[in-house]
Design an enzyme around this catalytic site. Structure first.
Site, mmCIF file in Angstrom:
data_model
loop_
_atom_site.group_PDB
_atom_site.id
_atom_site.type_symbol
_atom_site.label_atom_id
_atom_site.label_comp_id
_atom_site.label_asym_id
_atom_site.label_seq_id
_atom_site.Cartn_x
_atom_site.Cartn_y
_atom_site.Cartn_z
ATOM 1 N N GLU A 286 10.684 52.015 157.409
ATOM 2 C CA GLU A 286 11.555 53.026 156.771
ATOM 3 C C GLU A 286 10.915 53.572 155.499
ATOM 4 O O GLU A 286 11.509 53.513 154.426
ATOM 5 C CB GLU A 286 12.905 52.386 156.399
ATOM 6 C CG GLU A 286 13.650 51.729 157.529
ATOM 7 C CD GLU A 286 14.895 50.953 157.052
ATOM 8 O OE1 GLU A 286 15.077 50.778 155.826
ATOM 9 O OE2 GLU A 286 15.674 50.526 157.912
ATOM 10 N N GLY A 288 9.731 56.027 152.557
ATOM 11 C CA GLY A 288 10.153 57.293 151.949
ATOM 12 C C GLY A 288 9.110 57.737 150.949
ATOM 13 O O GLY A 288 8.276 58.609 151.225
ATOM 14 N N ARG A 325 14.505 60.961 137.513
ATOM 15 C CA ARG A 325 13.881 59.636 137.468
ATOM 16 C C ARG A 325 13.542 59.159 136.048
ATOM 17 O O ARG A 325 13.791 57.999 135.732
ATOM 18 C CB ARG A 325 12.659 59.581 138.384
ATOM 19 C CG ARG A 325 13.012 59.833 139.859
ATOM 20 C CD ARG A 325 11.825 59.644 140.797
ATOM 21 N NE ARG A 325 11.403 58.256 140.808
ATOM 22 C CZ ARG A 325 10.367 57.764 140.162
ATOM 23 N NH1 ARG A 325 9.574 58.557 139.471
ATOM 24 N NH2 ARG A 325 10.095 56.486 140.218
ATOM 25 N N CYS A 355 21.964 69.091 127.253
ATOM 26 C CA CYS A 355 22.510 68.486 126.041
ATOM 27 C C CYS A 355 22.721 66.983 126.184
ATOM 28 O O CYS A 355 23.855 66.502 126.247
ATOM 29 C CB CYS A 355 23.819 69.176 125.675
ATOM 30 S SG CYS A 355 23.603 70.948 125.570
ATOM 31 N N GLU A 356 21.635 66.254 126.293
ATOM 32 C CA GLU A 356 21.640 64.790 126.377
ATOM 33 C C GLU A 356 20.322 64.322 125.772
ATOM 34 O O GLU A 356 19.276 64.889 126.087
ATOM 35 C CB GLU A 356 21.641 64.303 127.845
ATOM 36 C CG GLU A 356 22.827 64.674 128.681
ATOM 37 C CD GLU A 356 24.036 63.767 128.472
ATOM 38 O OE1 GLU A 356 23.896 62.712 127.834
ATOM 39 O OE2 GLU A 356 25.107 64.161 128.949
HETATM 40 C C1 PLP Z 1 15.677 54.093 150.006
HETATM 41 C C2 PLP Z 1 15.490 53.284 151.207
HETATM 42 C C3 PLP Z 1 14.271 53.292 151.902
HETATM 43 C C4 PLP Z 1 13.050 54.027 151.413
HETATM 44 O O1 PLP Z 1 12.439 53.370 150.354
HETATM 45 P P1 PLP Z 1 11.048 53.851 149.762
HETATM 46 O O2 PLP Z 1 10.810 52.943 148.627
HETATM 47 O O3 PLP Z 1 11.200 55.266 149.341
HETATM 48 O O4 PLP Z 1 10.022 53.694 150.835
HETATM 49 C C5 PLP Z 1 14.212 52.586 153.082
HETATM 50 N N1 PLP Z 1 15.277 51.885 153.561
HETATM 51 C C6 PLP Z 1 16.441 51.852 152.913
HETATM 52 C C7 PLP Z 1 17.565 51.069 153.483
HETATM 53 C C8 PLP Z 1 16.599 52.527 151.722
HETATM 54 O O5 PLP Z 1 17.763 52.476 151.074
#
Ligand code: PLP
Length: 427
Positions: A286, A288, A325, A355-356
């Site tokens: 998974e 990202g 971030r 404004c922070e």
């Molecule tokens: C956010 C998330 C990801 C992706 O994480 P990365 O660090 O961006 O690779 C994968 N699985 C779950 C369940 C997440 O919440």
């Protein structure tokens, strides 16, 4: 290869100058490189192939929440990606982008009845269930629809991912997943529910991991459970190791994706050989950040330079609502002047107009800049646009994707009228 480089003193994405992009589309604008995205996804796909895997034994499910623009999803879908979603909205995005719901896994601690119905109606690959209460709800919703829901349990392997507390998710005290010691009981319960089909196990221990050791350790903990379950006659078809591989923000040296996957696949093969006479099992990923993070920058213009006694400020037209971030995790992003100048650099805090006091993008950076110059906030492709908001009634940035010397607008800049279009005054 970097797809972000200076050519004749001007920062380019692939073969397109950021000055030209800002001229055409304005700023702040997120700019993504198609080549970088393709290369980052291919690191996963090629490692799967190189280790003898096909779609039945390894599937990359890109984590939609890191960058959910339709053009990004569509590109990844064409490259063969599946998707990891955390809401019904993300499922609808994946479908709108041409993604295959049968390659979708649904994570998240708070799935609603409606989201479950939506996902079941599209026959997604798997629900990553995070509690026994969720098992019961899903069983009921699936039963009402005359369906069986494929499920995996998100188990908390209790390994320390050694990352920022806000992005560490695999420890006992986190809200995510089912405690390791409670997992067997939860599986027995799942197996007893008539409208659930137990198919897998998953974890996600954290984000921006530079080392794969915690992931390999988590994998071992998951396989122990798989073996215990097999002894009880509960056979799993996949192990989902989550995402989490980090990227280079500030000289960080994350493990190479190919090396991590090679080590993981070697473990899988040994385990299957020892315990199951070599019978294969499917691995799910998974990722990202490691796919989109370094494939995007945020281009912003210097509105004012303010020279104080203690600090110099570069006040830019991007803010915490565009890139949250730094304010949220004190995250560090590189800042580069789009147009290189021969003048001496000065030290600036790069801040937005919101404004922070938390509205800063970078601190203490040496920059040779003047009012009206463009800056590129680097490594902004992941958790940038997706975490943006309309705070201070600021329209969200435009997004463009560069493909060589071509630039495609993939999200228009929001106009102020868009921001209150859903609101109404009292009669
Ligand atoms: C956010 C998330 C990801 C992706 O994480 P990365 O660090 O961006 O690779 C994968 N699985 C779950 C369940 C997440 O919440």
């Amino acid at each position: 290869m970097s797809h972000f480089s200076y050519q004749n003193g001007v920062l380019h994405v692939e073969n397109t100058s950021l000055t030209d992009i800002a001229k055409e589309f304005g700023s702040p604008t997120y700019v993504y490189s198609k080549a970088a995205l393709t290369e980052n996804f291919s690191a996963y796909a090629n490692a799967c192939k190189a280790n003898g895997r096909d779609a039945t034994t390894a599937l990359v499910c890109y984590s939609v929440k890191s960058n959910s623009n339709l053009a990004v999803l569509n590109l990844l879908c064409r490259l063969g990606s599946g998707f990891d979603i955390v809401s019904g909205g993300e499922l609808l995005r994946v479908i709108a982008a041409g993604g295959d719901p049968r390659k979708v896994i649904f994570s998240g601690v708070g799935k609603t009845h409606e989201e479950m119905r939506l996902a079941l109606s599209h026959d997604i690959l798997c629900f990553n269930v995070e509690s026994t209460a969720e098992l019961e709800r899903l069983n009921q919703v699936a039963g009402d629809m005359g369906k069986q829901a494929p499920i995996s349990l998100r188990v908390n392997p209790n390994v320390d991912a050694k990352t920022h507390p806000y992005i560490s998710t695999g420890l006992k005290e986190n809200k995510f997943g089912i405690a390791y010691d409670e997992a067997l009981a939860a599986y027995r319960k799942a197996a007893s529910l008539p409208h659930l089909r137990v198919v897998g196990i998953d974890c996600h221990i954290g984000s921006q991991l530079l080392d794969d050791a915690p992931l390999l350790e988590a994998f071992d903990r998951l396989t122990e459970l798989v073996d215990r379950l097999a002894q009880e006659g509960i056979e799993l078809h996949h192990v989902d190791i989550g995402g989490g591989i980090g990227i280079n923000y500030n000289g960080d040296q994350p493990v190479a994706v190919g090396d991590y996957l090679a080590r993981l696949f070697a473990k899988v093969d040994q385990w299957r050989l020892d315990q199951y006479k070599g019978a294969p099992i499917q691995l799910l990923f998974e990722p990202g950040r490691s796919i989109v993070g370094n494939a995007g920058v945020l281009v912003t213009e210097v509105e004012y330079l303010k020279h104080g006694d203690a600090k110099n400020f570069a006040i830019v037209n991007a803010a915490m609502n565009d890139l949250m971030r730094p304010a949220m995790y004190e995250a560090w992003h590189g800042v580069q002047a789009v147009q290189q100048r021969a003048t001496a650099a000065q030290t600036y805090d790069v801040v937005g107009p919101v404004c922070e006091s938390g509205d800063w993008l970078a601190r203490d950076r040496a920059l040779a800049i003047e009012q009206g110059d463009l800056l590129a906030i680097m490594s902004a492709g992941a958790y940038g646009m997706t975490m943006s908001s309309n705070y201070n009634t600021r329209g969200r940035a435009a997004e463009v994707m560069v493909d060589g010397d071509k630039v495609h607008l993939i999200r228009k800049r929001e106009a102020a009228s868009d921001l209150f279009a859903l609101e109404s005054t009292l009669p």
